[in-house]
Design an enzyme around this catalytic site. Structure first.
Site, PDB file in Angstrom:
ATOM      1  N   GLU A 156       0.807  -1.219   0.000  1.00  0.00           N
ATOM      2  CA  GLU A 156       0.000   0.000   0.000  1.00  0.00           C
ATOM      3  C   GLU A 156       0.846   1.279   0.000  1.00  0.00           C
ATOM      4  O   GLU A 156       0.409   2.311  -0.504  1.00  0.00           O
ATOM      5  CB  GLU A 156      -0.962   0.005   1.186  1.00  0.00           C
ATOM      6  CG  GLU A 156      -2.096  -1.013   1.064  1.00  0.00           C
ATOM      7  CD  GLU A 156      -1.734  -2.383   1.604  1.00  0.00           C
ATOM      8  OE1 GLU A 156      -0.529  -2.632   1.883  1.00  0.00           O
ATOM      9  OE2 GLU A 156      -2.642  -3.224   1.757  1.00  0.00           O
ATOM     10  N   PHE A 184     -11.685  -7.496  13.500  1.00  0.00           N
ATOM     11  CA  PHE A 184     -10.599  -7.961  12.635  1.00  0.00           C
ATOM     12  C   PHE A 184     -10.253  -6.881  11.598  1.00  0.00           C
ATOM     13  O   PHE A 184     -11.140  -6.327  10.963  1.00  0.00           O
ATOM     14  CB  PHE A 184     -11.008  -9.255  11.923  1.00  0.00           C
ATOM     15  CG  PHE A 184      -9.944  -9.743  10.977  1.00  0.00           C
ATOM     16  CD1 PHE A 184      -8.699 -10.153  11.454  1.00  0.00           C
ATOM     17  CD2 PHE A 184     -10.178  -9.774   9.604  1.00  0.00           C
ATOM     18  CE1 PHE A 184      -7.720 -10.587  10.578  1.00  0.00           C
ATOM     19  CE2 PHE A 184      -9.190 -10.212   8.721  1.00  0.00           C
ATOM     20  CZ  PHE A 184      -7.955 -10.619   9.202  1.00  0.00           C
ATOM     21  N   MET A 193      24.378   8.372   2.429  1.00  0.00           N
ATOM     22  CA  MET A 193      24.289   9.627   3.158  1.00  0.00           C
ATOM     23  C   MET A 193      24.533   9.390   4.647  1.00  0.00           C
ATOM     24  O   MET A 193      25.137  10.222   5.321  1.00  0.00           O
ATOM     25  CB  MET A 193      22.934  10.294   2.916  1.00  0.00           C
ATOM     26  CG  MET A 193      22.895  11.750   3.314  1.00  0.00           C
ATOM     27  SD  MET A 193      24.126  12.760   2.451  1.00  0.00           S
ATOM     28  CE  MET A 193      23.185  13.394   1.060  1.00  0.00           C
TER      29      MET A 193
END
Lengths: 592, 169
Positions: free
Chosen positions: A54, A116, A488
């Site tokens: 997602e 749930f 970095m």
């Protein structure tokens, strides 16, 4: 009742999306959103791109939005679907990217029951979004969707979440078309002409002017960039862009001083430091740009134009504040500059340019590439060659990045001539941004050349999206500057922590060529400088997704650098400029 | 150098009365590290469509301007008014103050309450509950006096405020 009453909530949702002009959704199904996926299955107006995580969906929507100027749309399920999206939402919030994220939710009667895959999505995303909605009544559904799009794209854009309980999308709901305006949210887009006049008066008198623009000009659309170019050319003033603002002004133009800030050019930072009138448009004076605040551009009168009044006087007090859309502001500035008969001080400007050119002559981005056979590739050289070899490509070229050294080198060495072609995670600094963002750009521009300039550490954070590239035949090129370190982090450990490289080396990296192969893409590798051009050329001829694994010098640091807590005139330059380093203070060490 | 003088500000915010609006406002203050000295909220329109939030905060001028701008950009916010800046205003709060004790202290508490025009709204042989309305410093002064006289518990509403004269938010 009209026939509309026969629609389910899911159908109302899709109709509202269609009326908002949505063509593509990036998403991932799950229990709470099954009715929406069922409705999607039964229509053809809106395309769905199935991501692999997602977070990738939100970054893809960001890439889509930034390259098109439209609102990006995400659909995820409840609980983990929503929590996985939070990093992407925060990224979009920090960089002001318009995204509407639809999250599934457990049915209204179960909310608060620890059901749930239940999470308090509106609670969790409240500080991660510009606004969010929990739709608890069917009659609110269509209005919430229309409002969400209005809020996402109006004013300073940002992400909006609509949390959709399952019973709301299953049950019947009435449809209402988009309404105009909003009862409480009405951002000011038209600049105040009195303030424009004050700004022009200051600019006309300037002896050492400087223009500094950010992502706000990009967000205001291509016309704003055109107006900016017109304004800069008619004034003859120097201009710098923030990381988010690159492309708003053509990089090849002699008035462009390059990017400013922590890894900005010597000339841009010193011009910021030494100017007497500073015009900031659609930029927010963030810490990466200003360096030490009490030493930031102390001698200048400051004019700040922004659509978000909370950005003005937040970090740096300014003399003239202009609230409004960057494009409208620039058009007003162009008109007022031309209408004002006062002559600007050309002689002072010439002196100022002579000073800037002296700074420029330092060539702060200079690096040394050994061209001998078998020599190790300098990362800057890899980006320069990528830039040069893509000049002959007859396609629109979009660049995304991950976060770290490679990102700064890309910003420094790849030159952007137009807006909306450069997508990078600026505010949040999200490793794993570039690959899914490139995916979103490629979905929006199927014929374009889309390159993710990546680091090997960052790209692994969302490497699963290679699966999405394969499924939708998206020919994204992943150009990895592989230095085997979180570069970095390594650089800061070298400069600030006594060279103790705590956990910044990635042992056991994958074989990226085989990894590409396993994801149905093409893997290429360049080990030394003599192989680089061939790998880039080959990458550009392949019409599928490619991972080009470029082995680069692991010890290379990104310069120039304003150390944390230092001022613009305390920049560290690279090895080519030995003996000019500034110190890092204890106060600076605390800063990130 | 930026001004480092702190000032107190009474800010009234007219908001759309939607779920989560208070969390948005409070989250803004905690997320950005602003102070909340007092906060009150209630619906102020018939039908409850809009609520008014009164916030007393403190900070430098720059921070207070920032607070107002941040509040104003919340989507459900209709209007933000800085009452301390926009002209004369009235600010009041109410407190219920429980004082327990017997004998001379009890009499003294009652005497002071009378001087402050606090009302006795509950009494037993061992206690009083006083109701007192007024400016914050008046309440503070009264509570301070009660400390020596058996102060047992305080419940305060926080500040509600409104501009003087015909001006409205």
């Amino acid at each position: 009742m009209s026939a509309d009453a026969a629609l389910t909530g899911a159908e109302v949702l899709l109709r509202a999306l269609k009326d908002q002009g949505v063509e593509v959704i990036f998403g991932y199904p799950g229990g709470a959103v099954l009715p929406i996926y069922d409705a999607l299955f039964q229509q053809n107006a809106i395309r769905h791109v199935l991501v692999r995580h997602e977070q990738g969906a939100v970054h893809a929507a960001e890439g889509y939005a930034r390259s098109t100027g439209k609102v990006g749309v995400v659909l995820v399920t409840s609980g983990p679907g929503a929590t996985n999206a939070v990093t992407g939402l925060t990224d979009a919030l920090m960089d002001s990217i318009p995204v509407v994220c639809l999250t599934g939710q457990v049915p209204t009667h179960l909310i608060g029951n620890d059901a749930f895959q239940e999470a308090d999505t509106t609670g969790i995303t409240r500080p991660a979004t510009k606004h969010n909605y929990l739709v608890k009544r069917p009659e609110d559904l269509a209005r919430a969707v229309h409002e969400a799009f209005y809020v996402a794209r109006s004013g300073r854009p940002g992400p909006v979440v609509i949390d959709l309980p399952k019973d709301i999308v299953i049950g019947k709901a009435p449809y209402t078309p988009p309404a105009s305006g909003h009862p409480s949210y009405r951002p000011q887009t038209e600049p105040d002409h009195g303030q424009i006049a004050k700004a022009i008066a200051l600019l006309k008198q300037a002896k050492r002017p400087m223009i500094y623009t950010g992502g706000g000009v990009i967000n205001a659309g291509p016309a704003a960039s055109a107006a900016l170019t017109q304004f800069v050319r008619s004034t003859g003033f120097p201009i710098t862009n923030t990381l988010m603002g690159l492309g708003a002004y053509p990089a090849s133009d002699p008035q462009f001083l390059g990017m400013l800030g922590m890894h900005g050019t010597y000339e841009a930072n010193l011009a910021m430091h030494g100017c007497d009138v500073l015009l900031a448009i659609g930029a927010r004076f963030d810490d990466r740009v200003t360096g030490r605040l009490n030493a930031f551009s102390q001698g200048s009168k400051k004019i700040h134009a922004d659509i978000d009044p909370s950005s003005i006087n937040k970090n740096v007090p300014v003399d003239v504040a202009i609230v409004g859309d960057a494009g409208r502001t620039l058009e007003a500035l162009v008109a007022a500059w031309q209408a004002d008969p006062t002559q600007s001080d050309r002689q002072a400007l010439t002196t100022w340019w002579r000073q800037i050119d002296a700074w420029r002559a330092k060539e702060s981005l200079k690096f040394t590439q050994d061209m001998k056979l078998g020599s190790i590739i300098k990362p800057q050289h890899a980006i320069r060659r990528l830039y040069e070899l893509t000049r002959s490509v007859q396609k629109d070229i979009f660049i995304t990045t991950e976060v770290g050294q490679h990102q700064m080198w890309a910003a420094q060495h790849f030159r952007f001539e137009q807006p909306n072609h450069w997508m990078t995670s600026g505010g949040l600094g999200t490793m794993g941004y570039g690959l899914p963002a490139a995916m979103g750009v490629q979905v929006a521009h199927p014929e374009a050349l889309v390159i993710d300039i990546a680091g090997e550490a960052s790209v692994l954070m969302n490497i699963q999206e290679m699966g999405t590239l394969a499924q939708y035949r998206l020919p994204v090129k992943v150009f990895i500057l592989n230095n085997q370190y979180m570069g970095m982090v390594r650089q800061w450990q070298e400069l600030l922590h006594g060279g103790r490289y705590s956990e910044s080396y990635s042992a056991a990296l994958p074989d990226f060529v085989k990894l590409a192969d396993s994801f149905h893409a093409v893997g290429l590798r360049a080990e030394s400088v003599d192989q680089l051009d061939d790998v880039i050329r080959e990458m550009l001829t392949i019409d599928r997704a490619v991972i080009a694994d470029i082995a680069v010098d692991p010890k290379e640091n990104c310069f120039p650098m304003i150390p944390s807590g230092a001022a613009h005139n305390e920049m560290i330059l690279g090895a080519e400029h030995e003996g000019e380093a500034a110190g890092i203070t204890d106060e600076g060490l605390v800063l990130v | 150098m930026p001004d480092t003088t702190l000032r107190s500000a009474t800010i009234s915010v007219l908001v759309e009365n939607e779920p989560g609006i208070l969390a948005r406002v409070v989250g803004l203050f905690s997320g950005r590290g602003y102070n909340i000295d007092s906060l009150t909220v209630a619906a102020v329109e018939s039908g409850g469509a809009r609520s008014r939030i009164n916030i007393v905060t403190s900070g430098t001028e720059m921070v207070i301007e920032q607070i107002k701008a941040q509040l104003d950009r919340l989507v459900p916010v209709h209007r933000v008014a800085d009452l301390s800046l926009e002209g004369p205003h009235i600010a009041r709060e109410m407190a219920l103050i429980k004082v327990a004790g017997v004998g001379e202290k009890r009499v003294e508490a009652l005497r002071i309450a009378d001087a402050f025009r606090a009302r006795v709204i509950d009494a037993t042989h061992e206690s009083f509950v006083f109701e007192l309305t007024g400016a914050t410093d008046k309440l503070d002064a009264f509570i301070d006096l009660m400390r020596h006289l058996g102060l047992a518990e305080v419940s305060r509403t926080g500040v509600v405020a409104i501009a003087r004269g015909v001006r409205t938010i």
